[in-house]
Design an enzyme around this catalytic site. Structure first.
Site, short mmCIF file in Angstrom:
data_model
loop_
_atom_site.label_atom_id
_atom_site.label_comp_id
_atom_site.label_asym_id
_atom_site.label_seq_id
_atom_site.Cartn_x
_atom_site.Cartn_y
_atom_site.Cartn_z
N ARG A 274 3.95 -27.16 -50.20
CA ARG A 274 5.25 -27.72 -49.22
C ARG A 274 6.16 -28.55 -50.10
NH1 ARG A 274 2.46 -30.80 -44.04
NH2 ARG A 274 1.35 -29.04 -43.37
N ARG B 31 -11.72 -37.89 -32.80
CA ARG B 31 -11.87 -37.83 -34.03
C ARG B 31 -13.10 -37.86 -34.83
NH1 ARG B 31 -6.74 -37.16 -36.73
NH2 ARG B 31 -5.26 -38.18 -35.68
N ARG C 27 5.81 -34.36 -51.38
CA ARG C 27 5.43 -35.78 -50.84
C ARG C 27 4.01 -36.38 -51.34
NH1 ARG C 27 7.24 -34.91 -44.91
NH2 ARG C 27 5.87 -33.31 -45.14
#
Ligand SMILES: [Zn+2]
Length: 214
Positions: free
Chosen positions: A127, A88, A160
């Site tokens: 979403r 990363r 969310r």
């Protein structure tokens, strides 16, 4: 065929990594899975990692690299592997290059699933999740039969916090700071392949197959 997946959070690289693993018969390796396996097996590195995680601290790179090198030394990795979620950062990529180099190996392909930020923010904000049964939907790509209601269990759907534009923007900032430099890094190493991640999931995969060979 040693592959790392690059791309912003929400670009769909995990899905593509799984499809690559299936097609080419190589393991899909995520750091989350490696952590869980080492902790479950009670390895020395796993216990060290757990101690950091229990204190809410990041696991140091050398522990992660150690577990990763153990994992890719297993027999099922002989033909290669797809790394998902690692490296990363540039220091992680350098450690990986060094550890692989010590075994006379290198990453063959760094597949960058390229999706513009606005696109990712739009995708994520569409979403919807059911907190009751864990089902996930998307207002455009995976709609429910009755708006706002879970098809499976009838509970109210929510957006969310993780998928809210402000959260996604913050994650994208971290990505631009820490992870995007990997695109240059693997470019210089001659391993970078960029695919247009705004296509459909199947078309993205086909672009990857075109690069890796059928
Ligand atoms: Zn539900």
């Amino acid at each position: 065929m040693k592959i790392v997946m690059l791309g912003a959070p929400g670009a769909g690289k995990g899905t593509q990594a799984k499809k690559i693993a299936d097609k080419y018969g190589i393991p899909h390796i995520s750091t989350g899975d490696i952590f869980r396996a080492n902790i479950k097996a009670g390895t020395e590195l796993g216990m060290k990692a757990k101690a950091f995680m229990d204190q809410g601290q990041l696991v140091p790179d050398e522990i992660t690299i150690g577990m990763l090198m153990d994992r890719i030394g297993e027999p099922d990795c002989e033909k290669g592997y797809v790394l998902d979620g690692f490296p990363r950062t540039i220091p992680q990529a350098e450690s990986l290059t060094e550890a692989l180099g010590a075994r006379g190996e290198k990453i063959d392909y760094a597949i960058n699933v390229d999706v513009p930020d606005e696109n990712i923010i739009n995708r994520m904000s569409g979403r919807r999740a059911c907190l009751s049964c864990g089902s996930t939907y998307h207002i455009v790509y995976a709609p429910v039969r009755k708006e706002g209601i879970c098809d499976r269990c009838g509970a109210q759907l929510v957006l969310r916090d993780d998928d809210k534009p402000e959260t996604v923007k913050k994650r994208l900032e971290v990505y631009h700071d820490q992870t995007k430099p990997l695109i240059d890094y693997y470019g210089k190493a001659g391993a970078l392949c960029t695919v247009d991640g705004t296509q459909s999931m199947e078309d993205v995969f086909q672009s990857i197959v075109n690069i890796l060979g059928a």
